[in-house]
Design a protein around this motif. Sequence first.
Motif, short mmCIF file in Angstrom:
data_model
loop_
_atom_site.label_atom_id
_atom_site.label_comp_id
_atom_site.label_asym_id
_atom_site.label_seq_id
_atom_site.Cartn_x
_atom_site.Cartn_y
_atom_site.Cartn_z
N GLN A 174 -10.27 -6.28 -2.88
CA GLN A 174 -11.49 -6.87 -2.29
C GLN A 174 -12.34 -5.90 -1.49
OE1 GLN A 174 -8.71 -9.04 -2.21
NE2 GLN A 174 -9.51 -10.74 -3.40
N SER A 195 -9.27 -2.41 0.40
CA SER A 195 -8.29 -3.34 -0.17
C SER A 195 -8.10 -3.02 -1.65
CB SER A 195 -8.81 -4.77 0.02
OG SER A 195 -8.34 -5.59 -1.01
N SER A 196 -6.91 -3.28 -2.16
CA SER A 196 -6.69 -2.95 -3.56
C SER A 196 -7.48 -3.90 -4.47
CB SER A 196 -5.21 -2.97 -3.90
OG SER A 196 -4.74 -4.28 -3.93
N ILE A 200 -8.40 -0.11 5.53
CA ILE A 200 -8.41 0.66 4.28
C ILE A 200 -9.16 -0.14 3.23
CG2 ILE A 200 -6.36 2.16 4.49
CD1 ILE A 200 -6.00 -1.25 2.99
N HIS A 233 1.55 5.54 -5.42
CA HIS A 233 1.03 4.25 -4.95
C HIS A 233 -0.20 3.90 -5.80
CE1 HIS A 233 0.73 1.38 -1.33
NE2 HIS A 233 -0.23 1.01 -2.16
N LYS A 281 -12.06 -6.97 3.24
CA LYS A 281 -10.72 -7.48 3.58
C LYS A 281 -10.02 -6.43 4.42
CE LYS A 281 -6.90 -9.73 1.16
NZ LYS A 281 -6.18 -9.87 -0.11
N ASN A 319 7.84 -4.84 0.46
CA ASN A 319 6.50 -5.24 0.93
C ASN A 319 6.48 -6.76 0.98
OD1 ASN A 319 5.92 -2.54 0.78
ND2 ASN A 319 4.49 -2.70 -0.94
N GLN A 352 -6.56 4.35 -0.91
CA GLN A 352 -7.17 3.34 -0.04
C GLN A 352 -7.66 3.93 1.28
OE1 GLN A 352 -3.52 0.76 -0.72
NE2 GLN A 352 -5.08 -0.84 -0.65
N TRP A 378 -3.92 -16.37 1.23
CA TRP A 378 -2.55 -15.89 1.46
C TRP A 378 -1.98 -16.76 2.57
CZ3 TRP A 378 -1.29 -10.03 0.69
CH2 TRP A 378 -1.91 -9.57 -0.49
N TRP A 419 1.10 -3.03 7.73
CA TRP A 419 -0.02 -2.76 6.82
C TRP A 419 -1.25 -3.39 7.40
CZ3 TRP A 419 -0.33 0.45 2.75
CH2 TRP A 419 -1.49 0.40 1.97
N ASN A 465 5.50 2.64 -5.49
CA ASN A 465 5.08 1.43 -4.79
C ASN A 465 4.81 0.30 -5.79
OD1 ASN A 465 4.00 0.09 -2.23
ND2 ASN A 465 2.27 -0.18 -3.64
C1 BG6 Z 1 0.23 -4.33 -1.62
C2 BG6 Z 1 -0.21 -2.93 -1.93
O1 BG6 Z 1 0.46 -4.97 -2.80
O2 BG6 Z 1 -0.69 -5.19 -1.04
C3 BG6 Z 1 -1.34 -2.41 -1.06
O3 BG6 Z 1 0.87 -2.04 -1.92
C4 BG6 Z 1 -2.38 -3.50 -0.87
O4 BG6 Z 1 -1.86 -1.26 -1.65
C5 BG6 Z 1 -1.71 -4.69 -0.20
O5 BG6 Z 1 -3.49 -3.09 -0.12
C6 BG6 Z 1 -2.66 -5.84 0.06
O6 BG6 Z 1 -3.31 -6.23 -1.11
P1 BG6 Z 1 -4.89 -6.31 -1.16
O7 BG6 Z 1 -5.20 -6.63 -2.57
O8 BG6 Z 1 -5.27 -7.37 -0.22
O9 BG6 Z 1 -5.40 -4.96 -0.75
#
Ligand code: BG6
Length: 458
Positions: A410, A407-408, A405, A116, A414, A291, A17, A328, A400, A161
């Motif tokens: 979006q 987003s995982s 970074i 991760h 995001k 997390n 990321q 969220w 976080w 992770n």
């Molecule tokens: C966590 C992950 O689940 O959520 C991260 O460890 C991720 O890598 C974070 O970025 C937020 O989720 P998203 O989908 O909004 O990037």
Amino acid sequence: MSFPEDFLWGAATSAFQYEGANLEDGKGWTVADERCQAKSQIQADSSVASDGYHHLEEDVKLMKELGLKSYRFSISWARIFPDGEGEINNAGVIYYQRLIDLLNENHIEPIVTLLHFDIPWALIEKYEGFVSRKCIDAFEKYCRTCFELFGDKVKYWLTINEQNVMVMMADMLGLKKDDPKLNLKFVQCNYHMYLASAKAVIACHEMCPDALIGPCVSYPTLYAETCHPDDVALAYDMQDIMAFAPMETYVNGTIDPIVMNKWIKDKTVPEILENDETILKAGVADYLGVNWYCTQTIGTTSKNGSFNIGVEIDIKKNPFLEYGHWDWSYDPKALKMALKECYARFRKPIMICENGWSEIEEIRDGKIHDSKRIEYLHDHIEQMEKAIDEGVNLIGYQHWSFIDILSSSQGFDKRYGLIFVDRDNFNIKECQRIKKDSFYYYQTIIKNNGLGEENGKQ
Ligand code: BG6
């Protein structure tokens, strides 16, 4: 009581990321690269991300200015072993060596995640990843290599992770969604990853006796949609399967009976070898990485199942909560509840490894006014302090994210960072770094070791 003197005020990123350079200097392709590419018709894949690979010195300087006591990042397995298990890639070793040295020189504690979301793609092609026990061996070799290379400079390690999220998403494991054996493979991967994580713990204890190592579990607190006993029971079971059962395995080395019963009922019991129990028991975590972002409210009233636990459930809107752009929830009080619950159950030191607020953001007059993130920080830190007051052994907070970074899910719209990265989904530009208002706010928090008078401590 309030935050202990040695509390690890930190921030976090992960390799795919943040780094970019996804095929540079010998790095191998990973599941995360594949996922980002498949999802992205835009430029927001892992090829550049935050361009961290090329901004290392600058970013560590910013960490120093922010006053971070710790920085959580992940090593990309495929930067060390491009094919997951064969020859070491020296350029990758040099990159992480440089990062860790810079952190230590600046008195920032490195907190290193070993995996991760980025299993080397070569291991998917060879073994179907963690479906096979061969992937456990490859992971153990990679972890031992990391302990050998960096063990004298790193005190805090995290194994995997959010294994508990990965094992519900085919593409995160490198599997195909329409695989007829998908449910069995989910269970195999889950079980094998527990063993892999335990083996990493055993190796770490053997090779780095002064270090601490733990897992990193995703733990959204679940609410039942109504107080109907069926809804409450579902939320309770879901929470168990999603979060507490994995914690139980990491912390006590046993497979939670609820999970085992489900495997038996679903006829998905994985192959269990004689020595497995000994490995799980010997590889128990020193601390629990959690997390935690928000709560989710669940009900059973429609068929849009989101979790793979064999029950059709629905994520609902909680009428008592505010929601952000991606639905969220904003629910700081639940954080204290979550920390107390984890501590009551497992009595292990807890590190919050991720917690943060995402927004669509833009530069205005050269600045980024992220007031909602500031409010989020304030309200969640307040609850952390209350949890400590009520007896929870909380050892750190890794916001976080440190910097915007990928987003995982979006792309680059995001944003989670305390620092803005000037790029978007379509135009990578120079990835210039701009400190957001929240950067200065968190700086004061760290300086005061908590909210302090000026940040509204009552
Ligand atoms: C966590 C992950 O689940 O959520 C991260 O460890 C991720 O890598 C974070 O970025 C937020 O989720 P998203 O989908 O909004 O990037």
